[in-house]
Enzyme design. Structure first.
Site, PDB file in Angstrom:
ATOM      1  N   HIS A 111       3.528   9.974 -28.556  1.00  6.96           N
ATOM      2  CA  HIS A 111       2.535  10.731 -27.785  1.00  6.96           C
ATOM      3  C   HIS A 111       2.479  12.196 -28.220  1.00  6.96           C
ATOM      4  CE1 HIS A 111       0.092  11.973 -24.372  1.00  6.96           C
ATOM      5  NE2 HIS A 111       0.997  12.887 -24.079  1.00  6.96           N
ATOM      6  N   HIS A 130      -5.342  16.539 -25.528  1.00  3.58           N
ATOM      7  CA  HIS A 130      -5.201  15.116 -25.249  1.00  3.58           C
ATOM      8  C   HIS A 130      -6.434  14.282 -25.599  1.00  3.58           C
ATOM      9  CE1 HIS A 130      -1.560  16.378 -23.353  1.00  3.58           C
ATOM     10  NE2 HIS A 130      -1.309  15.194 -22.833  1.00  3.58           N
ATOM     11  N   LYS A 133       0.595  11.143 -11.034  1.00  5.63           N
ATOM     12  CA  LYS A 133      -0.255  10.175 -11.732  1.00  5.63           C
ATOM     13  C   LYS A 133       0.578   8.948 -12.090  1.00  5.63           C
ATOM     14  CE  LYS A 133      -3.851  12.932 -13.962  1.00  5.63           C
ATOM     15  NZ  LYS A 133      -4.451  13.287 -15.271  1.00  5.63           N
ATOM     16  N   ARG A 182      -6.737  20.888 -12.796  1.00 12.65           N
ATOM     17  CA  ARG A 182      -5.647  20.077 -13.325  1.00 12.65           C
ATOM     18  C   ARG A 182      -5.929  19.576 -14.737  1.00 12.65           C
ATOM     19  NH1 ARG A 182      -2.164  15.640 -10.021  1.00 12.65           N
ATOM     20  NH2 ARG A 182      -1.152  14.643 -11.778  1.00 12.65           N
ATOM     21  N   ASN A 187      -4.513  18.507 -19.860  1.00 12.29           N
ATOM     22  CA  ASN A 187      -4.967  17.602 -20.916  1.00 12.29           C
ATOM     23  C   ASN A 187      -5.295  18.345 -22.201  1.00 12.29           C
ATOM     24  OD1 ASN A 187      -4.809  15.094 -19.540  1.00 12.29           O
ATOM     25  ND2 ASN A 187      -6.662  15.596 -18.416  1.00 12.29           N
ATOM     26  N   GLU A 246       4.555  18.667 -25.526  1.00 13.06           N
ATOM     27  CA  GLU A 246       4.045  18.902 -24.174  1.00 13.06           C
ATOM     28  C   GLU A 246       4.568  20.215 -23.598  1.00 13.06           C
ATOM     29  OE1 GLU A 246       1.811  17.494 -22.403  1.00 13.06           O
ATOM     30  OE2 GLU A 246       1.498  15.479 -23.190  1.00 13.06           O
ATOM     31  N   GLU A 261      -7.204  16.160  -9.534  1.00 16.60           N
ATOM     32  CA  GLU A 261      -7.991  16.449 -10.732  1.00 16.60           C
ATOM     33  C   GLU A 261      -9.472  16.560 -10.376  1.00 16.60           C
ATOM     34  OE1 GLU A 261      -6.591  14.985 -14.794  1.00 16.60           O
ATOM     35  OE2 GLU A 261      -8.398  13.808 -14.457  1.00 16.60           O
ATOM     36  N   HIS A 268      -5.182  11.257 -27.523  1.00 16.62           N
ATOM     37  CA  HIS A 268      -5.230   9.882 -27.028  1.00 16.62           C
ATOM     38  C   HIS A 268      -5.994   8.986 -27.993  1.00 16.62           C
ATOM     39  CE1 HIS A 268      -4.373  10.827 -22.499  1.00 16.62           C
ATOM     40  NE2 HIS A 268      -3.270  10.667 -23.208  1.00 16.62           N
ATOM     41  N   ARG A 285       0.808  -1.228   0.000  1.00 19.08           N
ATOM     42  CA  ARG A 285       0.000   0.000   0.000  1.00 19.08           C
ATOM     43  C   ARG A 285       0.836   1.272   0.000  1.00 19.08           C
ATOM     44  NH1 ARG A 285      -2.733  -3.539   3.467  1.00 19.08           N
ATOM     45  NH2 ARG A 285      -4.745  -4.219   2.630  1.00 19.08           N
ATOM     46  N   LYS A 339       3.515  22.734 -14.742  1.00 22.33           N
ATOM     47  CA  LYS A 339       2.854  21.533 -14.238  1.00 22.33           C
ATOM     48  C   LYS A 339       2.821  21.520 -12.719  1.00 22.33           C
ATOM     49  CE  LYS A 339       1.983  16.725 -14.891  1.00 22.33           C
ATOM     50  NZ  LYS A 339       2.216  15.490 -15.649  1.00 22.33           N
TER      51      LYS A 339
END
Length: 365
Positions: free
Chosen positions: A268, A252, A141, A245, A249, A183, A235, A256, A119, A225
């Site tokens: 990407h 994106h 993330k 947040r 994206n 990016e 987010e 994506h 954990r 960022k």
């Protein structure tokens, strides 16, 4: 460039350190009292992993090197399970650590493994690509892919620190630098227009991994960022047209979808580049930005050698893929757009005709 440090104000604040010759700083981030550190790395980063292992050994920490696949192939449940098995066999406890060395896929995997082993154990990320430095390794993330989509399984898990050693960019292929710059440019459009000015002034300097311009672009993009993430760690603050947040994206949603449609044959940043021009066209047609800002997207990205169009016959497939984007709510598509330079917002449920017209503007035969 002297060593720069950008603070991320997470629940447990940490620093992103940017500079040259930084591997010797890793043991201090791994921390006192750690007996073992799993060093996850792809085969292409074996030399870097050896240097880190040597530094850990000198600090009295036992390194356990774990070879993982290159690229998206690392981000599977099978690879994560193999990493857990290595940690279990080596007797890793909560006082041990995970170090992820490589591109964004490696740091995503390392973060997920660290978040889920007992954990949560201490994590240090060492991104070695431009894309990973300015995107994947900052912000907490982590995740792996499933056959149904990218990053659908994961956790928010902050590292103890991030080391961006710019020396690793010198051997990076130019197409990978371009991909990472997409990016960086995104950060310019959503928050820091000085990034755009630096790229427009000298695109060649922006692609020089040993030069001061790229170093400054990395620092600025990381700062963008860090600022956004610090204000919205989970987010959770995007409501109505306001954006938290999710601003990160930008480009994106379509990007994506293109990645999935191409079965990840596109890099990407290449997909995100086209995605940014698409949402600029969408915002223009919604009356939010002028044509000049749309043209700035296209001119700047084209000047870096990035694509700004995609196949006209793919629209229906891409529309279906966008429907399962993480920003969608039920049947409602949501896009990060601009209300002006450095003014991101959410456009929810645009009319089908508007979407089709924006896609037509980025279509090619």
């Amino acid at each position: 460039m002297t060593v720069a440090s950008v603070r991320v104000s997470a629940d447990d604040p940490y620093d992103v350190v940017i500079g040259h010759h930084l591997h010797d700083r890793i043991p201090a981030l791994v921390g006192d009292g750690v007996r073992r550190a799993a060093v996850l790395h792809p085969p292409t980063m074996l030399d870097a992993a050896e240097r880190v292992a040597h530094a850990l050994t000198a600090a009295g920490i036992e390194p356990v090197k774990v070879d993982v696949p290159d690229g998206e192939a690392a981000k599977t449940a099978q690879v994560a399970a193999r990493c857990w098995s290595v940690l279990g066999s080596a007797g890793f406890t909560r006082s041990d650590a995970v170090v992820g060395i490589g591109g964004g896929s490696t740091t995503d995997l390392a973060g997920f493994v660290a978040a889920t082993w007992l954990r949560g154990v201490r994590l240090v990320t060492v991104p070695t690509t431009l894309l990973a430095m300015v995107d994947a390794a900052v912000g907490g993330k982590t995740g792996i892919n499933t056959p149904e989509g990218k990053n659908l399984v994961g956790a928010f898990y902050e590292p103890a620190g991030v080391i961006c050693d710019l020396d690793t960019l010198v051997s990076l292929p130019v197409p990978e630098l371009r991909s990472g710059l997409a990016e960086v440019v995104k950060c310019g459009f959503i928050a820091d227009p000085e990034i755009l000015t630096l790229v427009e002034t000298d695109p060649a300097a922006a692609l020089d991994p040993a030069g001061p311009v790229l170093a400054e672009l990395v620092r600025r993009a990381v700062q963008v960022k860090a600022t956004v993430v610090s204000a919205d760690l989970r987010e959770s603050t995007s409501v109505g047209t306001r954006v938290g947040r999710e601003a990160l994206n930008y480009g994106h949603t379509l990007g994506h979808a293109i990645e999935q449609h191409e079965q990840y044959r596109w890099r990407h940043g290449e997909a995100i580049s086209t995605g940014m021009v698409f949402v600029a066209e969408l915002a223009h047609r919604a009356g939010l930005i002028d044509h000049q800002l749309v043209a700035r997207h296209r001119d700047l990205l084209t000047g870096l050698g990035l694509p700004t169009t995609y196949r006209a016959d793919a629209y229906e497939d891409l529309r279906a893929l966008m429907a399962v984007d993480k920003k969608s709510r039920g049947a409602t598509l949501r896009f990060v757009v601009l209300h002006g330079l450095a003014r991101p917002a959410i456009l929810a449920g645009p009319e089908p005709e508007l979407l089709a017209a924006a896609y037509a503007a980025v279509s090619r035969a």
